[in-house]
Scaffold this motif. Structure first.
Motif, PDB file in Angstrom:
ATOM      1  N   ILE A 169       0.841  -1.206   0.000  1.00 44.91           N
ATOM      2  CA  ILE A 169       0.000   0.000   0.000  1.00 44.91           C
ATOM      3  C   ILE A 169       0.868   1.244   0.000  1.00 44.91           C
ATOM      4  O   ILE A 169       0.658   2.171  -0.781  1.00 44.91           O
ATOM      5  CB  ILE A 169      -0.975  -0.013   1.192  1.00 44.91           C
ATOM      6  CG1 ILE A 169      -1.999  -1.151   1.024  1.00 44.91           C
ATOM      7  CG2 ILE A 169      -1.682   1.339   1.332  1.00 44.91           C
ATOM      8  CD1 ILE A 169      -2.845  -1.428   2.257  1.00 44.91           C
ATOM      9  N   ARG A 170       1.880   1.282   0.860  1.00 43.65           N
ATOM     10  CA  ARG A 170       2.765   2.453   0.939  1.00 43.65           C
ATOM     11  C   ARG A 170       3.538   2.680  -0.362  1.00 43.65           C
ATOM     12  O   ARG A 170       3.806   3.817  -0.735  1.00 43.65           O
ATOM     13  CB  ARG A 170       3.739   2.307   2.101  1.00 43.65           C
ATOM     14  CG  ARG A 170       3.107   2.534   3.455  1.00 43.65           C
ATOM     15  CD  ARG A 170       4.178   2.483   4.558  1.00 43.65           C
ATOM     16  NE  ARG A 170       3.613   2.676   5.864  1.00 43.65           N
ATOM     17  CZ  ARG A 170       3.339   3.870   6.402  1.00 43.65           C
ATOM     18  NH1 ARG A 170       3.595   4.971   5.727  1.00 43.65           N
ATOM     19  NH2 ARG A 170       2.831   3.955   7.618  1.00 43.65           N
ATOM     20  N   ALA A 171       3.889   1.597  -1.049  1.00 42.91           N
ATOM     21  CA  ALA A 171       4.641   1.727  -2.305  1.00 42.91           C
ATOM     22  C   ALA A 171       3.783   2.336  -3.413  1.00 42.91           C
ATOM     23  O   ALA A 171       4.297   3.018  -4.297  1.00 42.91           O
ATOM     24  CB  ALA A 171       5.174   0.364  -2.741  1.00 42.91           C
ATOM     25  N   LEU A 178      -3.129  -2.492  -5.090  1.00 46.58           N
ATOM     26  CA  LEU A 178      -3.020  -3.941  -4.898  1.00 46.58           C
ATOM     27  C   LEU A 178      -3.075  -4.700  -6.218  1.00 46.58           C
ATOM     28  O   LEU A 178      -2.621  -5.841  -6.296  1.00 46.58           O
ATOM     29  CB  LEU A 178      -4.131  -4.432  -3.964  1.00 46.58           C
ATOM     30  CG  LEU A 178      -4.104  -3.808  -2.578  1.00 46.58           C
ATOM     31  CD1 LEU A 178      -5.320  -4.249  -1.783  1.00 46.58           C
ATOM     32  CD2 LEU A 178      -2.832  -4.168  -1.847  1.00 46.58           C
ATOM     33  N   GLY A 179      -3.639  -4.067  -7.240  1.00 47.72           N
ATOM     34  CA  GLY A 179      -3.652  -4.644  -8.577  1.00 47.72           C
ATOM     35  C   GLY A 179      -4.166  -6.066  -8.622  1.00 47.72           C
ATOM     36  O   GLY A 179      -5.203  -6.399  -8.049  1.00 47.72           O
ATOM     37  N   ALA A 180      -3.410  -6.923  -9.272  1.00 46.70           N
ATOM     38  CA  ALA A 180      -3.815  -8.316  -9.502  1.00 46.70           C
ATOM     39  C   ALA A 180      -3.939  -9.115  -8.217  1.00 46.70           C
ATOM     40  O   ALA A 180      -4.586 -10.162  -8.207  1.00 46.70           O
ATOM     41  CB  ALA A 180      -2.820  -8.985 -10.448  1.00 46.70           C
ATOM     42  N   ARG A 181      -3.357  -8.642  -7.139  1.00 48.28           N
ATOM     43  CA  ARG A 181      -3.454  -9.396  -5.877  1.00 48.28           C
ATOM     44  C   ARG A 181      -4.905  -9.580  -5.436  1.00 48.28           C
ATOM     45  O   ARG A 181      -5.228 -10.542  -4.758  1.00 48.28           O
ATOM     46  CB  ARG A 181      -2.653  -8.697  -4.790  1.00 48.28           C
ATOM     47  CG  ARG A 181      -1.171  -8.779  -5.014  1.00 48.28           C
ATOM     48  CD  ARG A 181      -0.416  -7.934  -3.984  1.00 48.28           C
ATOM     49  NE  ARG A 181       0.986  -7.962  -4.232  1.00 48.28           N
ATOM     50  CZ  ARG A 181       1.620  -7.110  -5.035  1.00 48.28           C
ATOM     51  NH1 ARG A 181       0.952  -6.184  -5.679  1.00 48.28           N
ATOM     52  NH2 ARG A 181       2.921  -7.194  -5.198  1.00 48.28           N
ATOM     53  N   MET A 182      -5.765  -8.646  -5.834  1.00 48.46           N
ATOM     54  CA  MET A 182      -7.189  -8.771  -5.504  1.00 48.46           C
ATOM     55  C   MET A 182      -7.857  -9.821  -6.394  1.00 48.46           C
ATOM     56  O   MET A 182      -8.694 -10.570  -5.941  1.00 48.46           O
ATOM     57  CB  MET A 182      -7.909  -7.428  -5.657  1.00 48.46           C
ATOM     58  CG  MET A 182      -7.481  -6.373  -4.657  1.00 48.46           C
ATOM     59  SD  MET A 182      -7.776  -6.776  -2.928  1.00 48.46           S
ATOM     60  CE  MET A 182      -9.547  -6.809  -2.864  1.00 48.46           C
ATOM     61  N   GLN A 183      -7.490  -9.873  -7.659  1.00 42.06           N
ATOM     62  CA  GLN A 183      -8.095 -10.821  -8.585  1.00 42.06           C
ATOM     63  C   GLN A 183      -7.597 -12.247  -8.387  1.00 42.06           C
ATOM     64  O   GLN A 183      -8.321 -13.194  -8.640  1.00 42.06           O
ATOM     65  CB  GLN A 183      -7.850 -10.402 -10.044  1.00 42.06           C
ATOM     66  CG  GLN A 183      -8.688  -9.223 -10.506  1.00 42.06           C
ATOM     67  CD  GLN A 183      -8.150  -7.885 -10.025  1.00 42.06           C
ATOM     68  OE1 GLN A 183      -6.949  -7.700  -9.914  1.00 42.06           O
ATOM     69  NE2 GLN A 183      -9.033  -6.954  -9.749  1.00 42.06           N
ATOM     70  N   THR A 184      -6.365 -12.396  -7.950  1.00 36.47           N
ATOM     71  CA  THR A 184      -5.794 -13.736  -7.781  1.00 36.47           C
ATOM     72  C   THR A 184      -6.080 -14.315  -6.405  1.00 36.47           C
ATOM     73  O   THR A 184      -5.620 -15.399  -6.084  1.00 36.47           O
ATOM     74  CB  THR A 184      -4.272 -13.714  -7.989  1.00 36.47           C
ATOM     75  OG1 THR A 184      -3.684 -12.863  -6.995  1.00 36.47           O
ATOM     76  CG2 THR A 184      -3.907 -13.235  -9.385  1.00 36.47           C
ATOM     77  N   ASP A 185      -6.806 -13.582  -5.586  1.00 37.61           N
ATOM     78  CA  ASP A 185      -7.191 -14.019  -4.240  1.00 37.61           C
ATOM     79  C   ASP A 185      -6.020 -14.008  -3.257  1.00 37.61           C
ATOM     80  O   ASP A 185      -6.115 -14.548  -2.172  1.00 37.61           O
ATOM     81  CB  ASP A 185      -7.851 -15.394  -4.283  1.00 37.61           C
ATOM     82  CG  ASP A 185      -8.851 -15.601  -3.160  1.00 37.61           C
ATOM     83  OD1 ASP A 185      -9.522 -14.612  -2.783  1.00 37.61           O
ATOM     84  OD2 ASP A 185      -8.960 -16.726  -2.660  1.00 37.61           O
TER      85      ASP A 185
END
Length: 80
Positions: free
Chosen positions: A10-12, A53-60
């Protein structure tokens, strides 16, 4: 993923004055304070965080994230 790793992501991706992340590895809660939230509604603020967070949300990788988002002025007025 652990809380420190999620906080670093998040900070990045978002300049923050304050970030607190708690959770169990799948379900997370975050308090995020950023000047970028000025003039934005809650949904816009959350979308901005989700974008970091990008793809981290889609990839669970991040299954669920509840957020409390504040501008620096809001946080100074009510830091709960």
């Amino acid at each position: 993923m652990d809380a420190e790793e999620l906080e670093a992501i998040i900070r990045a991706g978002l300049p923050c004055d304050h970030v607190e992340v708690t959770g169990d590895g799948r379900h997370w809660a975050a308090v995020i304070v950023s000047a970028e939230f000025e003039g934005k509604r809650a949904i816009q603020r959350h979308q901005r965080v989700y974008a970091t967070l990008g793809a981290r949300m889609q990839t669970d990788e991040v299954h669920a994230l509840s957020m409390k988002t504040f501008t620096p002025a809001e946080w100074a007025a009510n830091p709960n």
